[in-house]
Design an enzyme around this catalytic site. Structure first.
Site, PDB file in Angstrom:
ATOM      1  N   TYR A  59      44.210  45.383  56.642  1.00 42.06           N
ATOM      2  CA  TYR A  59      43.643  44.593  56.147  1.00 42.06           C
ATOM      3  C   TYR A  59      42.579  44.170  57.276  1.00 42.06           C
ATOM      4  CZ  TYR A  59      47.435  44.348  53.832  1.00 42.06           C
ATOM      5  OH  TYR A  59      48.635  44.320  52.794  1.00 42.06           O
ATOM      6  N   HIS A 126      52.482  52.376  54.787  1.00 41.11           N
ATOM      7  CA  HIS A 126      51.836  51.516  52.949  1.00 41.11           C
ATOM      8  C   HIS A 126      51.684  51.958  51.976  1.00 41.11           C
ATOM      9  CE1 HIS A 126      48.392  47.881  52.490  1.00 41.11           C
ATOM     10  NE2 HIS A 126      49.484  47.721  51.606  1.00 41.11           N
ATOM     11  N   SER A 205      52.298  40.082  45.739  1.00 40.22           N
ATOM     12  CA  SER A 205      51.684  39.742  44.579  1.00 40.22           C
ATOM     13  C   SER A 205      53.186  38.967  43.390  1.00 40.22           C
ATOM     14  CB  SER A 205      50.862  40.591  43.533  1.00 40.22           C
ATOM     15  OG  SER A 205      49.852  41.177  44.746  1.00 40.22           O
ATOM     16  N   LEU A 207      52.391  36.144  42.396  1.00 42.19           N
ATOM     17  CA  LEU A 207      51.761  35.073  41.357  1.00 42.19           C
ATOM     18  C   LEU A 207      50.836  35.679  40.528  1.00 42.19           C
ATOM     19  CD1 LEU A 207      52.148  31.746  43.667  1.00 42.19           C
ATOM     20  CD2 LEU A 207      53.498  32.479  41.877  1.00 42.19           C
ATOM     21  N   ARG A 209      48.403  37.868  41.478  1.00 38.16           N
ATOM     22  CA  ARG A 209      47.242  38.148  41.908  1.00 38.16           C
ATOM     23  C   ARG A 209      46.702  36.917  41.846  1.00 38.16           C
ATOM     24  NH1 ARG A 209      46.867  42.274  44.717  1.00 38.16           N
ATOM     25  NH2 ARG A 209      48.057  44.313  43.825  1.00 38.16           N
ATOM     26  N   GLY A 210      47.509  35.520  42.011  1.00 40.33           N
ATOM     27  CA  GLY A 210      46.693  34.071  41.839  1.00 40.33           C
ATOM     28  C   GLY A 210      46.916  33.564  39.743  1.00 40.33           C
ATOM     29  N   PHE A 211      46.718  34.290  39.288  1.00 39.15           N
ATOM     30  CA  PHE A 211      46.780  34.472  37.838  1.00 39.15           C
ATOM     31  C   PHE A 211      47.533  33.808  37.350  1.00 39.15           C
ATOM     32  CE2 PHE A 211      46.724  35.341  33.093  1.00 39.15           C
ATOM     33  CZ  PHE A 211      45.357  34.629  32.803  1.00 39.15           C
ATOM     34  N   SER A 213      48.817  31.653  38.807  1.00 40.57           N
ATOM     35  CA  SER A 213      49.341  29.925  39.486  1.00 40.57           C
ATOM     36  C   SER A 213      47.828  28.919  38.687  1.00 40.57           C
ATOM     37  CB  SER A 213      48.685  30.335  41.010  1.00 40.57           C
ATOM     38  OG  SER A 213      49.302  30.992  41.448  1.00 40.57           O
TER      39      SER A 213
END
Length: 341
Positions: A59, A126, A205, A207, A209-211, A213
């Site tokens: 990251y 990872h 993820s 959520l 990837r935010g979608f 939400s």
């Protein structure tokens, strides 16, 4: 509200029932966010009882670990459980997956320096190196446990057979995988294997990837550098179908008096006490909303209704592009092939 604690895996690790994914603070989801704000968010999370923080050396690369290293100064380290990862590196601009012993050790020691800590609570591979038998990678991780540099070992995006082979060398405490209302491919084989072996499950993820939400609004607001712009599910031809999933989740959330993100997260929490979702955020108000998911109760009928919205045939587009490594690519050569070298 008091954040419950759960036992993650059967080796003794205890964490907050919800964690905090830190990737988006520094990488992949647009430009890095202001460091003071992110440190304030990390401190707020720990004070709120969300003590399980997730990062990786890739990251940034490296900048997210450095950020956490700054945030964990001044006595904060003793209050939390720290997870980081190794295995993805960039060489000549290309992504390389590595699991050879020398790299495992060098990566761990570099992460400890960046984080400013003596040990990591949970250290994940990872992505799995297809060229190195998983037993060889695990052998070096086992040595790092014996030396006190890591407490517990995890795998990320590993197949059921890889998990079994790894666990035979040294107990795996947690497997991190993508699991949400619209990403459920691990349920067939990987999650039952983890449960059979007493391995905890960390859902990244959760959520979507935010979608899940904010739906299409999230896609409209993505920064130019945000790698979600290229994800199959967010391409126009798939997005117009996937919007229906969000609309249905949103409608149920309205009926239940919660937000769509709380509803989607609650669905993950209801999968069992061996599951810890690690939603990421860069805003304290979103963090506060996310922990509210722990108070949302779902009946079996509501769970089934939610799952019907995002059935496999309703979700359009793969979760990653074709070039990405997932558990489907995680098989490694037999150990005998390595010994013969």
């Amino acid at each position: 509200m008091a954040i419950p604690r759960i036992k993650l895996g059967s080796q003794g690790l205890e964490v907050s029932a919800q964690g905090l994914g830190c990737m988006g603070m520094s990488a992949f989801y647009g430009p890095p966010k202001p460091e003071p704000d992110m440190i304030a968010l990390i401190h707020h999370a720990i004070e709120s009882g969300v003590t399980f923080l997730d990062t990786s050396d890739i990251y940034g690369p490296f900048t997210n670990e450095l950020l956490l290293g700054k945030a964990l100064q001044g006595g904060v380290r003793e209050k939390m459980e720290l997870a980081t990862k190794f295995g993805i590196s960039f060489a000549d601009g290309k992504r390389v997956i590595r699991g050879d012993p020398a790299y495992v050790r060098a990566a761990c020691e570099a992460s400890l320096r960046r984080l400013g800590v003596d040990f990591v609570d949970l250290y994940y591979q990872h992505r799995v190196d297809n060229n190195v038998p998983i037993e060889v990678t695990m052998g070096e991780l086992k040595k790092l446990v014996e030396e006190g540099k890591i407490k517990y070992i995890g795998l990320s995006e590993a197949s059921a057979s890889t998990i079994r082979r790894a666990h035979a060398v040294h107990p795996i405490t947690a497997v991190q995988l993508e699991w949400s209302l619209w990403t459920r491919d691990a349920e067939e084989d990987i999650i039952p294997t983890c449960r059979e072996l007493g391995i905890g499950i960390v859902a990244y993820s959760p959520l979507g990837r935010g979608f899940l939400s904010s739906g299409p609004k999230m896609v409209d607001n993505l920064a130019e550098q945000d790698f979600r712009k290229n994800m199959p599910r967010f391409q126009p031809e798939n997005l117009e179908k996937n919007i229906v999933i969000f609309e249905r989740v949103n409608a149920m959330a309205t009926r239940k008096g919660c937000t769509p993100s709380q509803l989607a997260l609650a669905w993950v929490h209801h999968q069992g006490s061996d599951v810890c979702p690690i939603p990421g955020t860069t805003k304290i108000e979103n963090f506060n909303q996310n922990i509210g998911a722990l108070s949302v109760k779902l009946t079996p009928e509501e769970m089934a209704e939610l799952e019907s919205y995002a059935s496999a045939d309703a979700v359009k587009g793969d979760r990653y592009g074709s070039a990405a490594n997932t558990w489907k690519d995680s098989e490694t050569p037999p150990l005998s092939s390595w010994k013969a070298q």
